[in-house]
Design a protein around this motif. Structure first.
Motif, PDB file in Angstrom:
ATOM      1  N   ASP A 312       0.844  -1.191   0.000  1.00 25.29           N
ATOM      2  CA  ASP A 312       0.000   0.000   0.000  1.00 25.29           C
ATOM      3  C   ASP A 312       0.885   1.248   0.000  1.00 25.29           C
ATOM      4  OD1 ASP A 312      -2.196   1.573   0.079  1.00 25.29           O
ATOM      5  OD2 ASP A 312      -2.536   1.345   2.220  1.00 25.29           O
ATOM      6  N   ARG A 320      -7.927   9.777  -0.705  1.00 21.27           N
ATOM      7  CA  ARG A 320      -8.628  10.354   0.431  1.00 21.27           C
ATOM      8  C   ARG A 320      -8.896   9.271   1.455  1.00 21.27           C
ATOM      9  NH1 ARG A 320     -11.251  15.118  -1.544  1.00 21.27           N
ATOM     10  NH2 ARG A 320     -12.292  15.242   0.452  1.00 21.27           N
ATOM     11  N   LEU A 322     -10.527   8.221   5.509  1.00 25.00           N
ATOM     12  CA  LEU A 322     -11.474   8.588   6.562  1.00 25.00           C
ATOM     13  C   LEU A 322     -10.788   9.537   7.533  1.00 25.00           C
ATOM     14  CD1 LEU A 322     -14.358   7.798   7.650  1.00 25.00           C
ATOM     15  CD2 LEU A 322     -13.159   6.262   9.201  1.00 25.00           C
ATOM     16  N   PRO A 323     -11.320  10.752   7.697  1.00 29.20           N
ATOM     17  CA  PRO A 323     -10.663  11.715   8.582  1.00 29.20           C
ATOM     18  C   PRO A 323     -10.623  11.207  10.020  1.00 29.20           C
ATOM     19  CG  PRO A 323     -12.332  12.783   7.237  1.00 29.20           C
ATOM     20  CD  PRO A 323     -12.508  11.320   7.039  1.00 29.20           C
ATOM     21  N   ARG A 325     -11.280  12.569  12.697  1.00 25.38           N
ATOM     22  CA  ARG A 325     -12.361  12.955  13.608  1.00 25.38           C
ATOM     23  C   ARG A 325     -13.463  11.907  13.661  1.00 25.38           C
ATOM     24  NH1 ARG A 325     -16.057  16.103   9.678  1.00 25.38           N
ATOM     25  NH2 ARG A 325     -14.582  16.283   7.988  1.00 25.38           N
ATOM     26  N   PHE A 326     -13.514  10.998  12.673  1.00 21.07           N
ATOM     27  CA  PHE A 326     -14.550   9.967  12.690  1.00 21.07           C
ATOM     28  C   PHE A 326     -14.071   8.682  13.342  1.00 21.07           C
ATOM     29  CE2 PHE A 326     -15.833  12.228   8.676  1.00 21.07           C
ATOM     30  CZ  PHE A 326     -16.885  12.902   9.274  1.00 21.07           C
ATOM     31  N   SER A 330     -14.048   1.116  17.049  1.00 27.55           N
ATOM     32  CA  SER A 330     -14.480   0.024  16.180  1.00 27.55           C
ATOM     33  C   SER A 330     -14.022   0.222  14.740  1.00 27.55           C
ATOM     34  CB  SER A 330     -16.001  -0.120  16.211  1.00 27.55           C
ATOM     35  OG  SER A 330     -16.585   0.947  15.497  1.00 27.55           O
ATOM     36  N   THR A 331     -13.738   1.473  14.360  1.00 27.52           N
ATOM     37  CA  THR A 331     -13.371   1.686  12.969  1.00 27.52           C
ATOM     38  C   THR A 331     -11.876   1.911  12.786  1.00 27.52           C
ATOM     39  OG1 THR A 331     -13.728   4.049  13.141  1.00 27.52           O
ATOM     40  CG2 THR A 331     -15.596   2.730  12.426  1.00 27.52           C
ATOM     41  N   GLU A 333      -8.186   1.200  12.207  1.00 27.47           N
ATOM     42  CA  GLU A 333      -7.487   0.094  11.540  1.00 27.47           C
ATOM     43  C   GLU A 333      -6.010   0.399  11.432  1.00 27.47           C
ATOM     44  OE1 GLU A 333     -10.746  -2.026   8.646  1.00 27.47           O
ATOM     45  OE2 GLU A 333      -9.177  -0.766   7.827  1.00 27.47           O
TER      46      GLU A 333
END
Ligand SMILES: Nc1ncnc2c1ncn2[C@@H]1O[C@H](COP(=O)(O)OP(=O)(O)OP(=O)(O)O)[C@@H](O)[C@H]1O
Ligand SMILES: [Mg+2]
Lengths: 334, 256
Positions: A312, A320, A322-323, A325-326, A330-331, A333
């Motif tokens: 990668d 782009r 995932l910012p 702040r989110f 659980s998300t 990685e």
């Protein structure tokens, strides 16, 4: 996250070092080195431009030589006939090429795939034949010389041309990275992957294509002006040569279509290969063709694409993510 | 501005389909179909394979040009507009055969939809994309390449993208195929939520019970003709509908 930032830093550092080295060449390099770099860079620039059209916007043009030629002749007209300073005329040649490209887009954009490709070549040939047939103004088949460049001393002329070529290569690269990072870029990458699907989520596919086509034609025109500013002489056969699109296509296929890094790698490979194959003249074209076909069969993503699908990696920050702040537990990685 | 017009025209349908026809050569695939969709309404579309359901939805969404008929949305005639323009106007369709942006990540897929279909600026688009993925349960896979998703994942991505466009009317084409009973139940809940947020829905689905519990009205198609239109029970029990499905053992078994 951090691995990625490291990669972007490496990318930025590489870019800066390369840029510094390139800009300083006139101070320490030989004229031969300077000329080699110029040749390398205009193939790289043409490859980036073609990659932008074909790799992202899905326009497989084999007629980009039309705009190289128009740019070259525009320089002749602006500098020889209208008496403009040839260096200042360079940006104008891009505008002129884009203006000429606009009506051809009305025709080409009705066509798809192979028909688009063939028609783009027919347009380029038509322009070449028209210039060839003309006897007085553009010099017909014998072409014209850029005698006005004689007003500058040779060293100065070569240095400025060199810096302009470096400039246009960097400019096309920066423009592409900037565009790809923007909203337009998201749309372009979506079009690259699935044009119909992109329309379905609101991407203005045709308008985006036209913007890319005109930008690509204008940039090719500027490259054309610069190529013949160093050659000092423009003939239809040379200005509208199929090589201005064939070699860039080779570079993009070898390096990896639809990536920014790919054409850079492809251009290096192309340049090295050409040094070796040059002795075989006509055979070298055949060899390039065979290498490209082998690449398409066995590694259709090209060198950089193959590297990327295994690791990668990304040197230019285009994708782009995932910012932060989110990010919730659980998300999160890697 | 369009929102003002729509609220000013209270009582008028959100979407009005009139006399839509599609022919491929000598074959008429959709024949003179008309119906209205009210704001916030949900219509289910049923019909045997090849009945013309997808073609009808594509004509409404703008990917297939109709041979005759008009599509009016919020009082505006969209018949000549492209799919991209209709999407930006709030009329968004999912593909029966998913069309993911394969080399892009799930996150980027949703972001394209939010920033183009939703015409949102960077931060607002990110918020919208995040919300869409959260609702469809794909957020955990934000980093995955879309081309690597399973068929079900790709269908969910279709729905995520459509939601990220911020639709006023959502055209869904078989998004439940291949789901387990539990997942179908989750999907029904999600559809109910979407409806509750004021989005009107047209939903093509072969899973009759999923449709029955989600929509307030059914339209049945057969050989391109609208053969029934009304309350779900009435349509299912209608003579025309039973005749269209005659011999289709699954449907008849499910209806019995
Ligand atoms: N581009 C096309 N060219 C020719 N025929 C087509 C085309 N697209 C669809 N058809 C035909 O139109 C008919 C209706 O197709 P459509 O996809 O709308 O059916 P459907 O009701 O969605 O079916 P399914 O339940 O299988 O999805 C079919 O007979 C199909 O073969
Ligand atoms: Mg269908």
């Amino acid at each position: 996250m951090t691995a990625l930032q490291t990669q972007h830093r490496i990318g930025a550092a590489l870019a800066l070092v390369t840029l510094a080295a390139l800009i300083s060449v006139p101070y320490w390099g030989s004229a031969y080195l300077q000329r080699s770099i110029v040749e390398f860079l205009y193939f790289l620039a043409l490859a980036q431009i073609w990659n932008f059209m074909a790799g992202y916007a899905g326009m497989f043009s084999i007629g980009q030589q039309a705009w190289v030629g128009v740019g070259a002749y525009a320089l002749i007209v602006l500098a020889q006939d209208l008496g403009l300073n040839p260096f200042w005329a360079v940006p104008l040649t891009g505008v002129i090429a884009a203006v000429f490209a606009l009506p051809t887009s009305w025709l080409l954009f009705r066509l798809k795939g192979a028909y688009f490709a063939v028609a783009s070549w027919v347009i380029a040939e038509t322009i070449r034949l028209a210039v060839n047939a003309d006897i007085n103004w553009l010099g017909g088949g014998r072409g014209r010389s850029l005698t006005t460049m004689g007003q500058f001393e040779r060293g100065f002329r070569e240095d400025v041309t060199y810096l302009l070529v470096v400039g246009i290569t960097i400019l096309s690269l920066v423009l592409m990275v900037w565009m790809l990072r923007s909203r337009i870029g998201l749309g372009l990458m979506a079009m690259r992957d699935n044009a119909a699907g992109a329309g379905g989520v609101g991407v203005a596919v045709n308008r985006t294509r036209r913007i890319v086509y005109l930008a690509a034609s204008g940039l090719a025109g500027v490259v054309g002006a610069l190529i013949f500013m160093s050659a000092l002489n423009v003939r239809p056969d040379a200005a509208f040569s199929i090589n201005w699109v064939a070699y860039p296509i080779f570079i993009v296929i070898i390096g990896g279509i639809g990536t920014i890094e790919g054409p850079i790698i492809g251009a290096i490979v192309f340049y090295i290969l050409r040094e070796y194959l040059d002795d075989f003249e006509a055979w070298s074209l055949l060899a390039f063709g065979l290498i490209a076909i082998a690449m398409m069969l066995f590694a259709p993503k090209g060198i950089w694409g193959s590297i990327q699908s295994r690791w990668d990696i990304e040197l230019f920050p285009i994708r782009r993510r995932l910012p932060a702040r989110f990010s919730t537990p659980s998300t999160q990685e890697t | 501005m369009t929102q003002e017009t729509s609220s000013a025209r209270r009582g008028e349908p959100l979407l009005s389909v009139s006399g839509l026809c599609k022919r491929y050569g000598a074959v008429t695939v959709v024949s003179d179909v008309s119906f209205d969709l009210a704001a916030g309404e949900a219509i289910g579309v049923l019909g045997p394979n090849g009945a013309g359901k997808t073609t009808l939805l594509k004509m409404i969404g703008g990917t297939v040009a109709a041979n005759a008929g008009t599509v009016t949305f919020q009082g505006q005639d969209l018949t000549r507009l492209s799919a991209e323009a209709r999407c930006r106007a709030g009329l968004v369709r999912t593909n029966q055969v998913p069309a993911p942006f394969s080399l892009m990540t799930v996150w980027e897929n949703a972001l394209v939809a939010a920033s183009h279909g939703g015409a949102l600026s960077r931060r607002a688009a990110e918020d919208r994309a995040h919300e869409a993925l959260l609702r469809t349960g794909l957020l955990d896979r934000h980093h995955s390449t879309a081309g690597g998703l399973s068929l079900m994942g790709r269908k969910r991505l279709e729905l995520s993208r459509a939601l990220a466009c911020g639709p006023k009317a959502l055209l869904l084409d078989e998004i439940a195929g291949g789901l387990s009973d539990y997942e179908v139940k989750e999907l029904i809940d999600l559809i109910a939520q979407i409806r509750a947020s004021g989005v009107a829905i047209i939903w093509i689905e072969h899973i009759v019970h999923a449709l029955m519990s989600s929509v307030s009205r059914l339209i049945a198609l057969d050989f391109g003709n609208k053969i029934a239109d009304g309350a779900p029970r009435d349509v299912i029990e209608s003579e025309a509908f039973r005749r269209a499905y005659f011999g289709d053992s699954i449907a008849t078994a499910e209806l019995a």
